[in-house]
Design an enzyme around this catalytic site. Structure first.
Site, PDB file in Angstrom:
ATOM      1  N   ASP A  13       0.805  -1.220   0.000  1.00  0.00           N
ATOM      2  CA  ASP A  13       0.000   0.000   0.000  1.00  0.00           C
ATOM      3  C   ASP A  13       0.841   1.275   0.000  1.00  0.00           C
ATOM      4  OD1 ASP A  13      -2.242  -1.644   0.086  1.00  0.00           O
ATOM      5  OD2 ASP A  13      -2.276  -1.639   2.280  1.00  0.00           O
ATOM      6  N   LYS A  16       1.908   1.906  -5.169  1.00  0.00           N
ATOM      7  CA  LYS A  16       2.487   1.308  -6.382  1.00  0.00           C
ATOM      8  C   LYS A  16       1.594   1.526  -7.597  1.00  0.00           C
ATOM      9  CE  LYS A  16       2.429  -2.641  -4.256  1.00  0.00           C
ATOM     10  NZ  LYS A  16       2.085  -2.181  -2.908  1.00  0.00           N
ATOM     11  N   GLY A  40      -4.491  -4.429  -3.714  1.00  0.00           N
ATOM     12  CA  GLY A  40      -5.487  -3.411  -4.035  1.00  0.00           C
ATOM     13  C   GLY A  40      -4.722  -2.179  -4.472  1.00  0.00           C
ATOM     14  N   HIS A  41      -4.746  -1.878  -5.757  1.00  0.00           N
ATOM     15  CA  HIS A  41      -3.959  -0.774  -6.306  1.00  0.00           C
ATOM     16  C   HIS A  41      -4.913   0.324  -6.774  1.00  0.00           C
ATOM     17  CE1 HIS A  41      -0.459  -3.787  -7.181  1.00  0.00           C
ATOM     18  NE2 HIS A  41      -0.726  -3.653  -5.908  1.00  0.00           N
ATOM     19  N   GLN A 220       2.024  -6.197  -3.000  1.00  0.00           N
ATOM     20  CA  GLN A 220       2.469  -6.255  -1.602  1.00  0.00           C
ATOM     21  C   GLN A 220       3.778  -5.458  -1.433  1.00  0.00           C
ATOM     22  OE1 GLN A 220       1.524  -9.651  -3.105  1.00  0.00           O
ATOM     23  NE2 GLN A 220      -0.473  -8.796  -2.659  1.00  0.00           N
TER      24      GLN A 220
END
Ligand code: GDP
Ligand code: IMO
Ligand code: MG
Length: 404
Positions: A13, A16, A40-41, A220
């Protein structure tokens, strides 16, 4: 653009997705090589928010082909949901824009169920990631190519039997997926995704030979790497530069290796966090940075930047560049602290920087930034031995100072 890899240097988080979206403007190919829908991007384009879990962050750029590599684990229900939502938002996701490796493993309903029954002690995302990687190693995994060809029944039965027996013994009364229902669902998904699934090795080899501009998108972060992170409080894949090659199966020379560093630290789930801020101080950072998980909505644990951990991450990955995100969040929070040394009693020794106020996104050059910001960036560049690639000053595409 030299072949560029973007890796989270902390616990995930770091931003990225935003960094990859910015870089994708100049890329032909954007590639995910590990993890699954635990990622989750988040990307903001104009006023529209996109949260991508499996699909590479280049999908929002019409110039990019996006590829999900063989080291990933794919929850096809989640992937189809992502494809449909993007299409609804007007984003083209044709088979020639999203390529799926035929050797990537499938996350099934049994994996999600077992993860939800057993993941609490780590604080997993409950997305079935660990059990899917475990079944791959157990040789009862299903691959996307098997799904496309309809040749997955015996391994699906093996999974149902194995997880059924273990769950009935360990979690009496737990409700388990129905075999026939899952069989039909996966068959239908195999048909729908058929044209996307292929051997991606020739695509990657051709892109390497032609020296195409490519971005490799980590998921990650370094500290969540199953081998080199804070085990057992880690994910189930390799999240580092070294791990990327395993996930791709094709050798690449990443000329530009970017470690993404959030200007403070966050962590979701359990495990050590030496610079964690508890109570009101942590809460202020959480509110200011809106630190809630993009996948699970869980509040993220927050704390100061940890240079001891970052130096290790930068040395391991030989990052050539650092991308700093969310510096704007620290505005108005008073003096900034960075942990620079671990003391013999395990506590951290901090250095302090002058706090700053105001809106960083107005700055058009590094020189125009407040002294505290410049001091922090200089410290990172010096101590990490990496050049600043970009400074992100807000969630949007345009909130960025691209430097190198
Ligand atoms: P990822 O998993 O590394 O892609 O990061 P996430 O998307 O899970 O979390 C990063 C969050 O910070 C998202 O909500 C982004 O929109 C947001 N974000 C990224 N860069 C910045 C920044 O420079 N400033 C602010 N305020 N928000 C940012
Ligand atoms: P992105 O790509 C932050 C964390 C989980 C948990 C541990 C194991 O958005 O940075 P898992 O479901 O992988 O078995 O959970 O890893 N975790 C993440 N934390 N960002 C992520 O991805 C994460 N993916 C997994 O919270 O502590
Ligand atoms: Mg995330």
């Amino acid at each position: 653009m030299p072949a560029t890899i973007v890796i989270g240097a902390q616990w995930g988080d770091e931003g990225k997705g935003k960094v990859v979206d910015v870089l994708s403007a100049g890329a032909d190919l954007v590639v995910r090589f590990g993890g699954g829908a635990n990622a989750g991007h988040t990307i903001w384009v104009g006023g529209d928010k996109f949260v991508l879990h499996l699909i590479p962050s280049g999908i929002l750029r019409p110039n990019c082909v996006n590829l999900i590599g063989g080291g990933c684990v794919i929850d096809v229900t989640s992937l189809l949901h992502e494809i449909h939502s993007l299409r609804k938002a007007g984003v083209a996701v044709a088979p020639d824009r999203l390529l799926l490796a035929d050797n990537a493993h499938v996350v099934t309903a049994w994996h999600r169920t077992v993860d939800q029954l057993s993941g609490a002690k780590i604080g997993t995302t409950g997305r079935g990631i660990g059990p899917a990687y475990a079944d791959k190693a157990r040789r009862i995994g299903i691959r996307l190519g098997d799904l496309r060809d309809g040749t997955f029944e015996s391994n699906l039965r093996a999974q149902a039997e194995f997880h059924g027996a273990v769950s009935r013994a360990l979690y009496p009364g737990a409700s388990l997926p129905d075999f026939d229902e899952q069989w039909s669902l996966l068959r239908a998904a195999g048909v729908e995704l058929r044209d996307h699934v292929r051997d991606v090795v020739p695509v990657l080899v051709e892109a390497r030979r032609a020296d195409r501009p490519m971005v490799f998108e980590g998921a990650q972060g370094v500290l969540l790497d199953i081998d080199h992170g804070t085990y057992p409080y880690v994910t189930s894949s390799n999240t580092t530069v070294a791990g990327a090659l395993g996930g791709l199966g094709v050798h690449m020379t990443f000329q530009r290796r970017i470690g993404v560093v959030k200007a403070y630290s966050t962590r979701v789930g359990h495990g050590p966090f030496p610079t964690e801020l508890h109570g009101e101080a942590g809460e202020r950072l959480r509110q200011k940075g809106q630190e809630y998980g993009a996948t699970t909505g869980r509040p993220r644990r927050c704390g100061w930047l940890d240079l001891v951990q970052l130096k290790r991450a930068f040395a391991m990955n030989e990052f050539t560049h650092v991308a700093v995100t969310k510096l704007d969040v620290l505005a108005g929070l008073g003096p900034l602290r960075v942990a620079v040394e671990e003391q013999t009693d395990g506590s951290m020794h901090y250095v302090e920087f002058e706090g700053f106020d105001g809106d960083l996104s107005a700055a058009t050059s590094l020189d125009a930034l407040p002294a505290g910001c410049r001091g922090l960036i200089a410290l990172l560049e010096r101590e990490l031995g990496a050049r600043l690639a970009m400074l992100s000053t807000g969630p949007g595409r345009e909130d960025v100072l691209a430097v190198d």
